[in-house]
Design an enzyme around this catalytic site. Structure first.
Site, short mmCIF file in Angstrom:
data_model
loop_
_atom_site.label_atom_id
_atom_site.label_comp_id
_atom_site.label_asym_id
_atom_site.label_seq_id
_atom_site.Cartn_x
_atom_site.Cartn_y
_atom_site.Cartn_z
N GLY A 91 -7.99 -32.64 43.53
CA GLY A 91 -6.90 -31.63 43.47
C GLY A 91 -5.75 -32.65 43.42
N GLY B 182 5.22 -35.81 9.22
CA GLY B 182 5.40 -37.00 9.74
C GLY B 182 4.30 -37.96 9.10
N GLU C 114 3.11 -43.55 15.81
CA GLU C 114 2.69 -44.65 15.16
C GLU C 114 1.50 -44.42 14.22
OE1 GLU C 114 3.98 -48.45 15.38
OE2 GLU C 114 5.24 -48.06 17.10
N ARG D 119 1.04 -51.52 14.80
CA ARG D 119 0.04 -50.51 15.09
C ARG D 119 -0.72 -51.03 16.42
NH1 ARG D 119 -2.33 -50.28 10.72
NH2 ARG D 119 -0.83 -48.91 9.70
N GLN E 144 -9.72 -36.64 37.60
CA GLN E 144 -10.82 -35.85 38.15
C GLN E 144 -11.41 -36.70 39.45
OE1 GLN E 144 -11.69 -33.32 36.41
NE2 GLN E 144 -13.59 -32.71 37.99
#
Lengths: 382, 328, 261
Positions: free
Chosen positions: A340, A131, A363, A243, A336
């Site tokens: 749960g 890549g 990218e 980008r 977090q």
């Protein structure tokens, strides 16, 4: 003096994107992620509102926005669903080589019909064998009279199964490495093109990704962008442009994670008070806030630099790399904070973590970004 | 200082509509014990309708007995009402808060050179004119405003005041002063009226009780529970946007930001989670009851009484209980 | 048909509502003003009529200081209005509606011909719903409020519409000109496209000083603006079975709330 306030025009563009993201995209984000489903009806609406070909000048029927305005829009869209956003902005990536390298005739021929009605395009650079090392392409382009014949396979291609047009990078001579890379515009209707089946992805599941095989696909010379061997530079210049919006996309994910976490922290009670009143959670929220705001400012600065006509290589790499790392951190801390529940698919934050991960990879993987950043940095000291 | 208040009567069949009687209550408070409340009626058979004013103790009534007003829009009465107010030296014109009254207020104010307010929940006479209070921002806030300049025109929010009662007095009709609207203002014409169907109960806008249903009813069939409860209560039926968007019931039933704003004495929300879009349309109701399966639904934050549980059990039980206590 | 739509800048629905320092009006510090939702529907109605009646034009008019009117006029342009006129006034956001109507009337009269004057049902802030009728009276136009399903019958050259009121639904017809107050957002307003937004930024706004019409002796003065104390939240009724829940609720409504008939 620098000015961080948005112009009324920029604000109205952001408001449009926000409205679209929250009313059209967000209600379907969980379902498209779970199924997964490629929500073409949403992409059609995005096209109809002019949210799709953001970088294409208005003379070709695109929206003709600068990078800064594009980033405002991309952040809003990604706030609702990063996967859909990737599919919506894939056209910007695929069409950028035509904008940068196409002759006036090519631009008019390819871009105008493209913007006039809903169509998708795919940017075909990455190959199974590599890549980030774009100089090592294996897809071949052999000259045959007034045409080229393309053979090879591309992978991880966004929107490939649904695209009507491919911008393909192939080599006229592998021994030349990046000096052999040449760019072509190939319509889906050309004989010998086979998109693969949709990949099962960790995140960005509303987007579609597959391989594309090219078997003796004939492409007339008139559909080649620039000259033989000029494709690598074209691909790099394309990525220089696209980008920065990935930084914006990552910022959108981060902002969504932060908003979810803060709202939850105010609502959820432990030890007799909302967890937002526990310092452990406050520190998390403070860190997340810093990360998101820094990501946004770096993205804005990179976009602003490039909009001023500068190359912005360092700035865009810093923005993309930082914002994607920040998105992952913030999504992780959001989970977090939820405890749960955060780990459960019923809640929206685990999707954000899965979506954020890709922004570190695509990218230009963040390892490459860091290499670029170091190179640009050290140049100033040499 | 003038002590005359003019009340514009809205017709309901041969009599006066309920909102007009609420307007009379406000007019009496403004006029004070020494002041005069003057009625105004227009249309074919207005003389007969003037008796409705006398029946609640308003004997002095300006009568514009002219069939042209029957098919004309309420706003066309602006100049005749202004002329009557002017003639009588009234310091205030009060109308009920129905569509009739709300359409009329702005035009009367302009024709009279007065200031105005719609949908007031309080009105008091002050030296400068009239002070009104009214809910704004969908009931999220209230404002108090001083209507200055010697004349004030206002409509009364439905159900905010009791309807005026007798004792009856003798009718002393007087002809309306000659004041014509601009010719164009009489051009729009009502060609037909489709009365709300019998089973539909009272209209949403002026019902004292509204029962509304939401997505929690799950289907068009489930929505019938709400209609049965409304029928038992003699209430109007409303719906959340989710219900009308899904096509279970017509848009005309929608309560909320993009639908109707209601402020009944009692609002019962069934299976409605309480999105802000809905809340702004009903939050100024006097008493709100929420019935929802999700005990954390935001509707419970604005409600006065809450029932959390299976609404497919709770609503039929409530309907049965209402029927039982009302003896039907 | 020359269609004029009056649009009002109102605080964005999501903005926090609180009183200003003197407690007389909502605090507008940092509040963004947007096209009122009902007015957005009115613009949509105008655009639908323009589509149905060839040669029609839609003109948006808004009153207030440029800092508030310009954004909503640009929003109306982005949706498809042909022109936009700002009636400049330094009136506060919840200004006296009659003064607003007089100011609008002068601007509308000065702007040009007007066959149909459209108003949204009411604004999202003061909810007066007064400006339509008042503006119409100031212009000597007929006014009908609570209108739904507004159509133009070209053959008869008449507007036909319904009026949704307490006791049912009325059918109406009217020649032009007419001023209309629309009942609700029944028409699912379109969203402005990105290119249309960009074009609207560059479109000229006509400016008109609202003039002395806006300042009349009879005015209303805001004295107090207050948010009610937040509701305490519902009294949740605990129950063993649905029958008991029902009887307890009915008892509370009767004896405590005193609303049960």
């Amino acid at each position: 003096m620098v000015d961080f306030s948005l112009s009324p025009e920029a604000e109205s563009l952001r408001d449009l994107a926000r409205k679209f993201a929250r009313t059209e995209m967000a209600p379907h984000a969980a379902e498209c992620d779970r199924t997964p489903r490629f929500p073409e009806e949403i992409y059609r609406k995005a096209h109809a509102l002019g949210l799709m070909n953001l970088n294409v000048p208005s003379e070709y029927g695109g929206s003709g926005l600068g990078l800064f305005d594009q980033c405002l829009i991309v952040e809003e869209l990604a706030y609702a669903c990063a996967g859909m956003t990737t599919s919506i902005i894939a056209n910007c990536l695929a069409l950028e080589p035509i904008l940068l390298g196409g002759t006036p005739e090519q631009r008019s021929r390819f871009l105008s019909p493209f913007c006039a009605s809903y169509q998708l395009a795919s940017f075909c650079l990455t190959e199974p064998s590599g890549g980030s090392d774009a100089g090592a392409l294996r897809t071949r382009a052999r000259r045959d009279g007034d045409a080229y014949v393309l053979d090879g396979e591309k992978c991880f291609i966004t929107n490939a199964p649904h695209a009507g047009l491919y911008t393909v990078f192939a080599t006229v001579d592998p021994t030349l490495r990046h000096r052999g890379v040449t760019a072509f515009v190939v319509p889906r209707s050309a004989e010998g093109i086979t998109p693969g089946k949709d990949e099962e992805k960790m995140g960005h599941r509303a987007s579609s990704t597959s391989t594309v095989r090219f078997d003796k696909v004939r492409v007339p010379v008139s559909d080649r962008l620039l000259a033989d061997g000029e494709g690598f530079g074209l691909a790099m210049r394309t990525l220089d442009q696209t980008r920065t919006p990935i930084g914006a996309l990552a910022t959108g994910i981060g902002q969504a994670a932060l908003d979810h976490a803060a709202r939850y922290a105010l609502k959820r009670e432990t030890f007799g008070k909302p967890i937002a009143e526990h310092q452990a959670i406050q520190i998390k929220l403070a860190n997340m806030t810093q990360a998101v705001r820094a990501a946004r400012l770096l993205t804005w600065q990179a976009a602003w630099t490039i909009d001023r006509g500068e190359k912005g290589t360092l700035e865009s790499s810093v923005a993309k790399c930082f914002a994607s790392d920040a998105a992952l951190l913030v999504a992780d801390e959001a989970i977090q904070t939820f405890g749960g529940y955060g780990y459960m698919k019923e809640y929206p934050v685990e999707k954000l973590l899965r979506d954020a991960k890709l922004t570190q990879i695509y990218e230009g993987a963040n390892e490459i970004q860091r290499t670029v950043i170091a190179r640009e940095l050290l140049r100033g000291y040499a | 200082m003038s002590d005359v208040v003019l009340v514009v009567g809205e017709a309901d069949g041969d009599g006066l509509a309920e909102p007009t009687r609420e307007a009379v209550t406000v007019a009496r408070r403004l006029a004070g014990s020494q002041g005069t409340v003057l009625g105004f009626v227009a249309g074919r058979g207005a003389s007969g309708r003037a008796a409705g004013f006398a029946a609640i103790g308003v004997g002095q009534v300006v009568v514009a007995d002219d069939p042209r007003w029957d098919a004309a829009p309420p706003a066309a009465l602006a100049r005749p009402v202004a002329a009557a107010a002017s003639n009588a030296g009234a310091f205030a014109v009060v109308v009920g808060g129905s569509s009739f009254g709300r359409d009329l207020v702005g035009g009367v104010a302009v024709a009279l050179g007065a200031s105005a307010a719609n949908g007031v929940t309080e009105a008091e006479r002050i030296p400068e004119g009239v002070r009104v209070r009214r809910p704004v921002f969908g009931g999220r806030a209230t404002e108090e405003r001083r209507l200055e300049g010697g004349r004030a025109v206002l409509s009364v929010r439905p159900h905010a005041f009791p309807a005026a009662e007798g004792p009856p007095t003798s009718l002393r009709p007087e002809p309306a002063p000659n004041a014509e609207p601009a010719p164009a203002q009489l051009a729009p014409a009502r060609t037909a009226v489709a009365a709300a169907s019998r089973g539909a109960g009272p209209g949403l806008a002026d019902a004292a009780i509204v029962v509304s249903g939401g997505r929690g009813l799950r289907s068009p069939e489930g929505f019938r529970l709400v209609e049965e409860l409304a029928e038992a209560l003699g209430a109007a039926v409303g719906a959340s946007r989710a219900v009308t968007d899904a096509g279970w019931r017509p848009t005309s039933m929608q309560v909320g930001q993009t639908g109707r704003t209601v402020s009944p004495q009692l609002y019962i929300a069934v299976g409605i989670s309480g999105a802000i879009q809905h809340l702004v349309g009903m939050v100024s109701s006097r008493v709100i009851v929420a019935i929802n399966s999700d005990p954390s639904a935001p509707i419970f934050r604005v409600a006065d009484y809450g029932l959390a549980g299976d609404l497919f059990e709770l609503v039929p039980a409530l309907t049965a209980e209402v029927r039982r206590v009302r003896g039907s | 048909m020359e269609i004029v739509v009056c649009v009002k800048p109102v605080p964005e629905a999501e903005s926090r509502l609180r009183a200003n320092a003197s407690g007389t009006a909502p605090d507008t510090d940092g509040v963004k003003f947007v096209l009122a939702g009902y007015d957005e529907s009115a613009v949509e109605q105008a655009l639908l009529l323009r589509q149905a009646v060839p040669g029609s034009k839609v003109h948006a008019v808004s009153l207030g200081p440029p800092s508030r009117t310009d954004e909503v006029l640009r929003a109306a342009l982005a949706l498809g209005s042909d022109s936009a006129t700002a009636a400049e006034s330094d009136a506060p956001p919840m200004a006296d509606p009659i003064a607003t109507a007089r100011g609008l009337a002068t601007a509308i009269a000065a702007r040009g011909p007007c066959d149909l004057l459209l108003f949204g049902k009411q604004a999202g802030d003061d909810e007066e719903g007064l400006v339509g009728g008042a503006t119409a009276e100031a212009l000597g136009l007929p006014f009908v409020g609570f209108v739904v399903d507004l159509r133009f019958d070209a053959a008869a050259s008449r507007l036909r519409f319904r009026r949704s009121v307490e006791r049912g639904e009325e059918s109406w017809e009217s020649p032009l000109p007419l001023a209309v107050g629309l009942q609700q957002a029944w028409n699912d307003p379109r969203t402005a496209t990105l290119p249309a937004i960009l074009r609207s930024r560059k479109a000229p706004l006509a400016r008109h000083a609202a003039g002395p019409g806006a300042a009349v002796a009879a005015a209303s003065v805001a004295e107090r603006f207050a948010l009610p104390p937040p509701r305490q939240g519902a009294k949740m009724i605990a129950y063993r079975d649905p029958q008991q829940a029902a009887s307890q609720l009915v008892r509370l409504l009767r004896e405590e709330a005193k609303v049960f008939p």
